[in-house]
Design a protein around this motif. Structure first.
Motif, PDB file in Angstrom:
ATOM      1  N   ASP A 138      39.048   4.586  -0.378  1.00 15.82           N
ATOM      2  CA  ASP A 138      40.196   5.267  -0.968  1.00 15.82           C
ATOM      3  C   ASP A 138      41.452   4.526  -0.555  1.00 15.82           C
ATOM      4  O   ASP A 138      41.518   3.933   0.514  1.00 15.82           O
ATOM      5  CB  ASP A 138      40.264   6.726  -0.508  1.00 15.82           C
ATOM      6  CG  ASP A 138      41.205   7.559  -1.366  1.00 15.82           C
ATOM      7  OD1 ASP A 138      42.428   7.393  -1.213  1.00 15.82           O
ATOM      8  OD2 ASP A 138      40.709   8.358  -2.172  1.00 15.82           O
ATOM      9  N   LYS A 139      42.465   4.535  -1.385  1.00 19.73           N
ATOM     10  CA  LYS A 139      43.699   3.816  -1.088  1.00 19.73           C
ATOM     11  C   LYS A 139      44.432   4.402   0.116  1.00 19.73           C
ATOM     12  O   LYS A 139      45.202   3.715   0.767  1.00 19.73           O
ATOM     13  CB  LYS A 139      44.619   3.823  -2.311  1.00 19.73           C
ATOM     14  CG  LYS A 139      44.093   3.004  -3.486  1.00 19.73           C
ATOM     15  CD  LYS A 139      45.075   3.023  -4.652  1.00 19.73           C
ATOM     16  CE  LYS A 139      44.554   2.182  -5.800  1.00 19.73           C
ATOM     17  NZ  LYS A 139      45.481   2.202  -6.958  1.00 19.73           N
ATOM     18  N   SER A 140      44.220   5.664   0.387  1.00 18.36           N
ATOM     19  CA  SER A 140      44.868   6.319   1.523  1.00 18.36           C
ATOM     20  C   SER A 140      43.869   6.512   2.644  1.00 18.36           C
ATOM     21  O   SER A 140      42.797   7.086   2.436  1.00 18.36           O
ATOM     22  CB  SER A 140      45.443   7.675   1.105  1.00 18.36           C
ATOM     23  OG  SER A 140      45.798   8.440   2.229  1.00 18.36           O
ATOM     24  N   LEU A 141      44.202   6.033   3.837  1.00 19.04           N
ATOM     25  CA  LEU A 141      43.298   6.224   4.967  1.00 19.04           C
ATOM     26  C   LEU A 141      43.142   7.704   5.299  1.00 19.04           C
ATOM     27  O   LEU A 141      42.076   8.152   5.708  1.00 19.04           O
ATOM     28  CB  LEU A 141      43.824   5.469   6.195  1.00 19.04           C
ATOM     29  CG  LEU A 141      43.474   3.992   6.276  1.00 19.04           C
ATOM     30  CD1 LEU A 141      44.068   3.391   7.533  1.00 19.04           C
ATOM     31  CD2 LEU A 141      41.974   3.774   6.253  1.00 19.04           C
ATOM     32  N   GLU A 142      44.201   8.472   5.137  1.00 21.63           N
ATOM     33  CA  GLU A 142      44.108   9.904   5.390  1.00 21.63           C
ATOM     34  C   GLU A 142      43.063  10.532   4.468  1.00 21.63           C
ATOM     35  O   GLU A 142      42.211  11.317   4.904  1.00 21.63           O
ATOM     36  CB  GLU A 142      45.466  10.586   5.189  1.00 21.63           C
ATOM     37  CG  GLU A 142      45.425  12.086   5.449  1.00 21.63           C
ATOM     38  CD  GLU A 142      46.783  12.743   5.248  1.00 21.63           C
ATOM     39  OE1 GLU A 142      46.876  13.951   5.504  1.00 21.63           O
ATOM     40  OE2 GLU A 142      47.732  12.055   4.838  1.00 21.63           O
ATOM     41  N   LYS A 143      43.109  10.168   3.184  1.00 23.22           N
ATOM     42  CA  LYS A 143      42.118  10.692   2.241  1.00 23.22           C
ATOM     43  C   LYS A 143      40.730  10.167   2.571  1.00 23.22           C
ATOM     44  O   LYS A 143      39.725  10.845   2.316  1.00 23.22           O
ATOM     45  CB  LYS A 143      42.513  10.327   0.818  1.00 23.22           C
ATOM     46  CG  LYS A 143      43.761  11.057   0.326  1.00 23.22           C
ATOM     47  CD  LYS A 143      44.100  10.672  -1.107  1.00 23.22           C
ATOM     48  CE  LYS A 143      45.343  11.411  -1.589  1.00 23.22           C
ATOM     49  NZ  LYS A 143      45.706  11.034  -2.979  1.00 23.22           N
ATOM     50  N   GLN A 144      40.670   8.950   3.140  1.00 21.01           N
ATOM     51  CA  GLN A 144      39.386   8.393   3.565  1.00 21.01           C
ATOM     52  C   GLN A 144      38.725   9.301   4.599  1.00 21.01           C
ATOM     53  O   GLN A 144      37.547   9.655   4.491  1.00 21.01           O
ATOM     54  CB  GLN A 144      39.605   7.003   4.174  1.00 21.01           C
ATOM     55  CG  GLN A 144      38.375   6.388   4.801  1.00 21.01           C
ATOM     56  CD  GLN A 144      37.422   5.846   3.775  1.00 21.01           C
ATOM     57  OE1 GLN A 144      37.715   4.861   3.112  1.00 21.01           O
ATOM     58  NE2 GLN A 144      36.281   6.483   3.640  1.00 21.01           N
ATOM     59  N   TYR A 145      39.493   9.706   5.602  1.00 23.96           N
ATOM     60  CA  TYR A 145      38.928  10.552   6.650  1.00 23.96           C
ATOM     61  C   TYR A 145      38.639  11.958   6.149  1.00 23.96           C
ATOM     62  O   TYR A 145      37.670  12.595   6.580  1.00 23.96           O
ATOM     63  CB  TYR A 145      39.852  10.565   7.864  1.00 23.96           C
ATOM     64  CG  TYR A 145      39.758   9.264   8.642  1.00 23.96           C
ATOM     65  CD1 TYR A 145      38.625   8.971   9.401  1.00 23.96           C
ATOM     66  CD2 TYR A 145      40.773   8.318   8.595  1.00 23.96           C
ATOM     67  CE1 TYR A 145      38.508   7.778  10.084  1.00 23.96           C
ATOM     68  CE2 TYR A 145      40.671   7.119   9.276  1.00 23.96           C
ATOM     69  CZ  TYR A 145      39.540   6.853  10.021  1.00 23.96           C
ATOM     70  OH  TYR A 145      39.425   5.657  10.695  1.00 23.96           O
TER      71      TYR A 145
END
Length: 255
Positions: free
Chosen positions: A128-135
């Motif tokens: 995902d482009k956002s690491l926050e969304k990745q986690y």
């Protein structure tokens, strides 16, 4: 000293934080747009405030929020602004470090790879482009197997229950969970943070819970420099070429 997060105070992980011994000194602003006002109010009440801001190196919006707060409080001796990836990252670290997750429980290579690369070593290509969304995605995938790990409230059912009661709970599917009190889980999550307050009462509590009580104070500048190293590493993997403008308010009063 108090800790301030941008999260919603009613999410399960926030409620778990409030269950720790230091819980009365942990606050949530319910959005990063409220951080400045809440931090200022807490400081005006005589508190030294550590402000944790979610910063993803591949999200210009989060970097702008962090830089604005760091600039605003740069010369404030009572407020220190520190970047963290997101609370989900520390939840996952706690789950892995304290034996709540066994990588072999997840049969798919994708899930095992996500846990290894993004929780243990922070390597690899994000999905995902956002690491926050990745986690958030990783924690959601875990929740597909164990619903109580999902960090969202539900009117009924198992969602979020891990963060609000002892393990194992009364649900039959929980029999394979390790035995852990809400206090054990709360202190495990609290002590995973890059900065947390510890005194003799805390060391006694850690020892009673079977957690590592051999904890010593660290200089906040050292903590900050460690976060800079982490974000430099992240920038190399996922950044957009524009590093966050890390600022440290050197006038912050050491506790």
């Amino acid at each position: 000293m108090v800790l301030l997060f941008e999260d919603n105070p009613n999410t399960p992980s926030s409620r778990l934080f409030k269950s720790c011994l230091f819980g009365d000194n942990i606050y949530f602003s319910n959005g990063n747009h409220n951080l400045a006002a809440v931090a200022a109010n807490l400081a005006n009440e005589g508190n030294s405030v550590i402000v944790f801001v979610d910063v993803s190196v591949n999200s210009i919006k989060t970097k702008m929020v962090y830089n604005a707060l760091a600039k605003r409080f740069k010369d404030d001796e009572h407020i220190l602004v520190l970047p963290i990836i997101c609370i989900e990252y520390y939840i996952l670290r706690m789950l892995c470090n304290h034996g709540f997750l066994d990588f072999v429980q997840f049969q798919t290579k994708e899930m095992q790879s996500l846990l290894q690369n993004f929780v243990v070593d922070i390597t690899g290509e994000p999905i995902d482009k956002s690491l926050e969304k990745q986690y958030k995605h990783i924690l959601s995938e875990i929740g597909n197997k164990k619903h109580c790990y999902i960090n969202r409230m539900a009117n009924n059912g198992m969602r979020g229950r891990f963060y609000m009661c002892d393990c194992p709970c009364t649900e039959s599917h929980c029999t394979d969970y390790k035995k852990a009190s809400i206090g054990y889980k709360a202190e495990s999550l609290y002590s995973t943070l890059p900065v947390f307050f510890v005194d003799e009462a805390y060391r006694k509590r850690f020892k009673e819970l079977g957690l590592n009580s051999d904890i010593h104070s660290t200089d906040l500048k050292d903590t900050y420099n460690s976060l800079v190293k982490l974000y430099t590493k992240l920038q190399g993997f996922y950044g957009d070429g524009n590093s966050p403008l890390f600022r440290f308010n050197y006038n912050f009063r050491q506790l």
